[in-house]
Scaffold this active site. Structure first.
Site, PDB file in Angstrom:
ATOM      1  N   ASP A 172      -0.101  47.176 -42.578  1.00 25.64           N
ATOM      2  CA  ASP A 172      -1.524  46.746 -42.492  1.00 25.64           C
ATOM      3  C   ASP A 172      -2.612  47.924 -42.326  1.00 25.64           C
ATOM      4  OD1 ASP A 172      -0.290  44.363 -43.278  1.00 25.64           O
ATOM      5  OD2 ASP A 172      -1.294  43.186 -41.530  1.00 25.64           O
ATOM      6  N   ASP A 173      -3.890  47.597 -42.785  1.00 24.26           N
ATOM      7  CA  ASP A 173      -4.969  48.119 -42.441  1.00 24.26           C
ATOM      8  C   ASP A 173      -5.281  49.342 -43.048  1.00 24.26           C
ATOM      9  OD1 ASP A 173      -5.580  45.837 -41.210  1.00 24.26           O
ATOM     10  OD2 ASP A 173      -5.311  46.589 -39.188  1.00 24.26           O
ATOM     11  N   HIS A 223      -5.221  43.200 -48.812  1.00 21.73           N
ATOM     12  CA  HIS A 223      -5.476  42.687 -47.270  1.00 21.73           C
ATOM     13  C   HIS A 223      -7.139  42.738 -47.171  1.00 21.73           C
ATOM     14  CE1 HIS A 223      -4.381  42.194 -43.334  1.00 21.73           C
ATOM     15  NE2 HIS A 223      -4.966  43.372 -42.687  1.00 21.73           N
ATOM     16  N   HIS A 240     -12.183  43.642 -44.639  1.00 23.79           N
ATOM     17  CA  HIS A 240     -11.189  43.112 -43.432  1.00 23.79           C
ATOM     18  C   HIS A 240     -11.976  42.385 -42.379  1.00 23.79           C
ATOM     19  CE1 HIS A 240      -8.525  43.281 -39.874  1.00 23.79           C
ATOM     20  NE2 HIS A 240      -7.561  43.766 -40.704  1.00 23.79           N
ATOM     21  N   HIS A 269       1.285  48.676 -38.573  1.00 24.92           N
ATOM     22  CA  HIS A 269      -0.059  48.888 -38.766  1.00 24.92           C
ATOM     23  C   HIS A 269       0.127  50.644 -39.466  1.00 24.92           C
ATOM     24  CE1 HIS A 269      -1.053  45.208 -37.087  1.00 24.92           C
ATOM     25  NE2 HIS A 269      -1.864  45.150 -37.719  1.00 24.92           N
TER      26      HIS A 269
END
Length: 288
Positions: A104-105, A155, A159, A249
């Site tokens: 993620d991210d 995603h 965010h 991540h």
């Protein structure tokens, strides 16, 4: 006075045209206007190393860093998965010895390339849930994910913490990220993961109507807590099972150091391979 009004009008018009260069989310509804989470003192320091300065220039995670906001394992996701088995997934079938690595991210310019290098070294695929604004800022890193046969998921664009935002804001975040991914890769993703893993029933239904599968996880490396390498390895190996969706991540807030995650990943992959585990992407794991 007329000249002053004319100059002011021209200035405002110019500013409006400049603002169109970067997508701006819709104005939040009153119920979504909440105070941001307090930030720890370390976030207020100035970036000191070249790597920190480079990451600090990326679009920020609007809802805050993972270690400020996220619960380690939201129990509500188990309830959502049982209620929406055709939309929400936490794991794949357990009758095959295969798992999916997810990140993620990202993308970022430091840790994402290191993750890609480790995956290439071990010849395993993964699924990256990218932040749209960061994908647009680093199209070459995002394109590398695609070129090296990884799968890209949505995603959101900035965010945000979605439960604190309106449904209209969520729609915008998803659509804008969808456009960014399509522009860079030429493909539309059908995978979505919520920031911090936080969703509610009506939002899962809406994402299903938009053609998305909502992807959670069954194993959390807890790398977002910046744990020592050995702890990350233990978190993953002691909880992985056939069908696992494993959360890592590949980016984060500029104050986060994910180097122990990269080291752990390099050691986790051969350990699981030795146990007969095969690595697949989320669509292959779920057959979606």
């Amino acid at each position: 006075m007329r000249w002053f009004a004319f100059i002011l009008s021209v200035t405002l018009t110019g500013l409006a045209s400049l603002s169109g260069c970067m997508p701006v989310p819709p104005t939040p509804s009153p119920e979504s206007q909440v105070a941001p989470s307090p930030q720890p003192q370390q976030a207020k320091r100035t970036p000191t190393t070249p790597g920190e300065r480079e990451i600090a220039q990326l679009p920020t995670l609007q809802g805050g860093a993972e270690y400020w906001v996220r619960k380690p394992r939201p129990v509500s996701n188990d309830i959502l998965q049982k209620r929406y088995p055709n939309i929400f997934a936490l794991a794949g079938p357990s009758h095959k010895n295969q798992v999916a690595l997810t990140f993620d991210d990202g993308p970022d310019s430091k840790f994402t390339p290191q993750v890609l290098d480790v995956l290439k070294k071990h010849n395993v695929p993964a699924t990256f849930f990218v932040v749209g604004a960061r994908a647009r800022a680093l199209p070459e890193v995002t394109r590398r994910m695609e070129n090296e046969n990884h799968v890209i998921g949505n995603h959101t664009y900035w965010h945000p913490n979605l439960p604190k935002e309106s449904m209209e804001r969520m729609d915008w975040e998803v659509r804008e990220t969808e456009r960014a991914i399509r522009t860079i890769t030429g493909k539309r993703t059908t995978l979505f993961r919520a920031p911090y893993g936080e969703l509610a029933p009506e939002r899962v239904e809406r994402l299903g109507d938009m053609g998305y599968s909502v992807i959670g996880w069954s194993v959390d490396s807890l790398d977002w807590r910046q744990l020592p390498t050995e702890e990350i390895i233990n978190n993953v190996l002691s909880n992985t099972h056939p069908g696992s969706i494993i959360l890592f991540h590949s980016g984060g807030h500029w104050t986060q150091d994910l180097s122990t995650m990269v080291e752990a990943l390099d050691r986790i992959i051969p350990r699981l391979k030795a146990d007969g585990i095969r690595f697949v992407t989320v669509p292959e794991l779920l057959r979606r």
